[in-house]
Design an enzyme around this catalytic site. Structure first.
Site, PDB file in Angstrom:
ATOM      1  N   LYS A  50      -5.660 -19.575  -1.110  1.00 19.33           N
ATOM      2  CA  LYS A  50      -4.458 -18.761  -0.859  1.00 19.33           C
ATOM      3  C   LYS A  50      -3.371 -19.187  -1.856  1.00 19.33           C
ATOM      4  O   LYS A  50      -3.668 -19.744  -2.892  1.00 19.33           O
ATOM      5  CB  LYS A  50      -4.025 -18.927   0.602  1.00 19.33           C
ATOM      6  CG  LYS A  50      -5.040 -18.356   1.597  1.00 19.33           C
ATOM      7  CD  LYS A  50      -5.122 -16.848   1.508  1.00 19.33           C
ATOM      8  CE  LYS A  50      -6.159 -16.271   2.450  1.00 19.33           C
ATOM      9  NZ  LYS A  50      -6.387 -14.848   2.196  1.00 19.33           N
ATOM     10  N   ASP A  79      -3.656 -15.602   7.662  1.00 16.80           N
ATOM     11  CA  ASP A  79      -2.387 -16.039   7.070  1.00 16.80           C
ATOM     12  C   ASP A  79      -1.595 -16.980   7.990  1.00 16.80           C
ATOM     13  O   ASP A  79      -0.534 -17.481   7.593  1.00 16.80           O
ATOM     14  CB  ASP A  79      -1.523 -14.824   6.724  1.00 16.80           C
ATOM     15  CG  ASP A  79      -2.154 -13.991   5.600  1.00 16.80           C
ATOM     16  OD1 ASP A  79      -2.864 -14.582   4.760  1.00 16.80           O
ATOM     17  OD2 ASP A  79      -1.946 -12.773   5.582  1.00 16.80           O
ATOM     18  N   ARG A 111      -5.390 -18.267  -9.124  1.00 14.99           N
ATOM     19  CA  ARG A 111      -6.195 -17.732  -8.012  1.00 14.99           C
ATOM     20  C   ARG A 111      -7.410 -16.956  -8.515  1.00 14.99           C
ATOM     21  O   ARG A 111      -7.362 -16.296  -9.559  1.00 14.99           O
ATOM     22  CB  ARG A 111      -5.305 -16.890  -7.092  1.00 14.99           C
ATOM     23  CG  ARG A 111      -4.243 -17.780  -6.442  1.00 14.99           C
ATOM     24  CD  ARG A 111      -3.403 -17.066  -5.455  1.00 14.99           C
ATOM     25  NE  ARG A 111      -4.166 -16.645  -4.297  1.00 14.99           N
ATOM     26  CZ  ARG A 111      -3.677 -15.869  -3.340  1.00 14.99           C
ATOM     27  NH1 ARG A 111      -2.438 -15.422  -3.437  1.00 14.99           N
ATOM     28  NH2 ARG A 111      -4.417 -15.532  -2.314  1.00 14.99           N
ATOM     29  N   ARG A 166       0.825  -1.214   0.000  1.00 18.65           N
ATOM     30  CA  ARG A 166       0.000   0.000   0.000  1.00 18.65           C
ATOM     31  C   ARG A 166       0.854   1.257   0.000  1.00 18.65           C
ATOM     32  O   ARG A 166       0.464   2.284  -0.571  1.00 18.65           O
ATOM     33  CB  ARG A 166      -0.955  -0.036   1.200  1.00 18.65           C
ATOM     34  CG  ARG A 166      -2.084  -1.082   1.009  1.00 18.65           C
ATOM     35  CD  ARG A 166      -2.651  -1.526   2.340  1.00 18.65           C
ATOM     36  NE  ARG A 166      -3.829  -2.368   2.239  1.00 18.65           N
ATOM     37  CZ  ARG A 166      -3.818  -3.700   2.093  1.00 18.65           C
ATOM     38  NH1 ARG A 166      -2.680  -4.347   2.004  1.00 18.65           N
ATOM     39  NH2 ARG A 166      -4.945  -4.385   2.046  1.00 18.65           N
TER      40      ARG A 166
END
Ligand code: S3P
Length: 434
Positions: A346, A319, A126, A30
């Site tokens: 994931k 996670d 994914r 970010r």
């Protein structure tokens, strides 16, 4: 460069000392994205020098942003302003990074130019419809490959209109993709989540001066403002600290301090789960750094017992399940994980891959569609396949510290996506790993 893809983990004795794990992956992604879109220069400290976040930095360089590296973990991002990105001349390669690709998809949906996003073999499998479908509701035009997977072709020059979303899945990546598209949309974009997820996008937007309302599980912003450059300090990644928290908990005699770990409550679910299992982890010196709460974590060995992992903790430790499975495998009794079907999409199908790997080391695991039941026992030696999933590889290194024999782990090259220097740090505090 030759990357050694197979690692051998074995008991190295107790873990001791004080260590610092690298910068937070989510915040580093970010920082590159929002720093690039800001007016002015952002100095980033603690940036994760991992392959995932380097790929994001490279993406912005390819779109005309000057990013200087003036030291390890330091970046100077010369922001080009909210409308200042240029069309990349080739496809943007997000590598292994789901966060990079999904957030970029939202951000690129609002640009004037077309862009193509590609990834490695794991990322190319994914699911991307979770971002492309809600973005389409805002007016975005994005094509996926068959089955809703990358490559993604993001068509520029669309008029985006803000929308309200009630997400079915708790996903910070989906929320963030929508908010980033919302920067470019007419009107208001509002996202409600079924369970609060990490709020780094919201916090960083606010820190860089974009008007945004947010509270746990809710975020709302309007398009048409600007971002002001500000310096960003990235804390150590709780998800990287997690391997050491479990390793020191399960290896007798361990006494380890992890310095300056990010303690955002949307990330620290594993701490609560480990404490329910009997772990001895003390927080010291809680402080604020760059708008995030950090602390030093002091972990000492303690006998663990199995638990039913409370479902409300699942998004806050999403996670950390691979390494939680290792804690459970060495604990007395049975640990039940449910409400965690997201683990199947994931970097690998983490329920299946962990179940197979633990069984290969002699641990009984009953797989469920949304979790697993892990029967604590004696971890044996053997060979496991990490399926090029960084967190699976590191988790089996931790398992090796309590194994009766050598644990050979195949598929470790992706560890550098999130944790450069893992091997050196692991051996420096006492883990057996070659
Ligand atoms: C992330 C969100 C989570 C997490 C990933 C990083 C982020 O993914 O698993 O490692 O930085 O927003 P989901 O949003 O798919 O849960």
């Amino acid at each position: 460069m030759i990357v050694m893809d197979e690692w051998i983990a074995r008991p190295g004795g107790s873990l001791r000392g004080t260590i610092r794990v690298p910068g937070d992956k989510s915040i580093s992604h970010r920082a590159m994205m929002l720093g690039a879109l800001a007016d002015g220069v952002c100095q980033v400290n603690g940036f994760l020098e991992g392959e995932d976040t380097l790929a994001t930095a490279a993406a912005f360089r390819a779109m005309g942003v000057r990013i200087e590296a003036d030291g390890a973990g330091r970046r100077i991002v010369h922001g080009v302003g909210i409308d200042g990105l240029n069309a990349p001349t080739s496809a943007i390669d997000c590598g292994n990074a789901g966060t990079g690709m999904r957030l970029l998809t939202g951000l690129l949906a609002g640009q004037r130019f077309d862009a193509t996003l590609i990834g490695d073999a794991s990322l190319s499998k994914r699911p991307m419809r979770r971002v492309t479908e809600p973005l389409a509701r805002m007016g975005a035009r994005i094509e996926t490959a068959d089955g809703g997977v990358p490559p993604l072709q993001v068509r520029g020059g669309q008029v985006l209109i803000g929308a309200e979303f009630d997400l079915a899945v708790a996903s910070a990546q989906v929320k963030s993709a929508l908010l980033l598209a919302g920067l470019y949309a007419q009107g208001t974009t509002t996202v409600r989540e079924p369970h609060p997820t990490r709020d780094y996008t919201e916090r960083m937007l606010a820190a860089l001066g974009w008007p945004i309302e947010f509270s746990p599980g809710y975020a709302s912003l309007t398009g048409g403002h600007r971002l002001r450059a500000a310096d960003i300090t990235v804390p150590s990644d709780f998800s990287s600290a997690a391997f050491y928290l479990v390793a020191a908990s399960i290896v007798p005699g361990s006494d380890l301090v992890l310095d300056g770990v990010g303690m955002n409550p949307r990330r620290t679910g594993l701490l609560a789960a480990l404490r329910l299992m009997g772990a001895n982890i003390q927080e010291r010196n809680r402080r604020e750094q760059g708008g995030e709460s950090i602390a030093d974590l002091h972990v000492q060995h303690a006998p663990l017992h199995g638990i039913e992992v409370p479902e409300h903790l699942v998004p806050d430790m999403i996670d950390e399940f691979p390494v939680l499975f290792i804690a459970a495998a060495t604990a007395s009794g049975v640990t039940c994980v449910s409400g965690a079907a997201e683990l199947r999409v994931k970097e690998s199908d983490r329920i299946a891959v962990m179940a197979t790997g633990l069984r290969d080391l002699g641990i009984r695991v009953d797989e469920r569609p949304d979790g697993a039941i892990i029967h604590g026992g004696t971890v044996g030696g053997g060979k496991v396949i990490a399926h090029h999933d960084h967190r699976i590889a590191m988790s089996f290194v931790v398992a090796g510290q309590r194994a009766a024999g050598e644990v050979r782990i195949e598929g470790c090259s992706t560890v550098a996506t999130s944790f450069p220097g893992f091997r050196e740090l692991a051996t420096s505090c006492g883990m057996g790993l070659s």
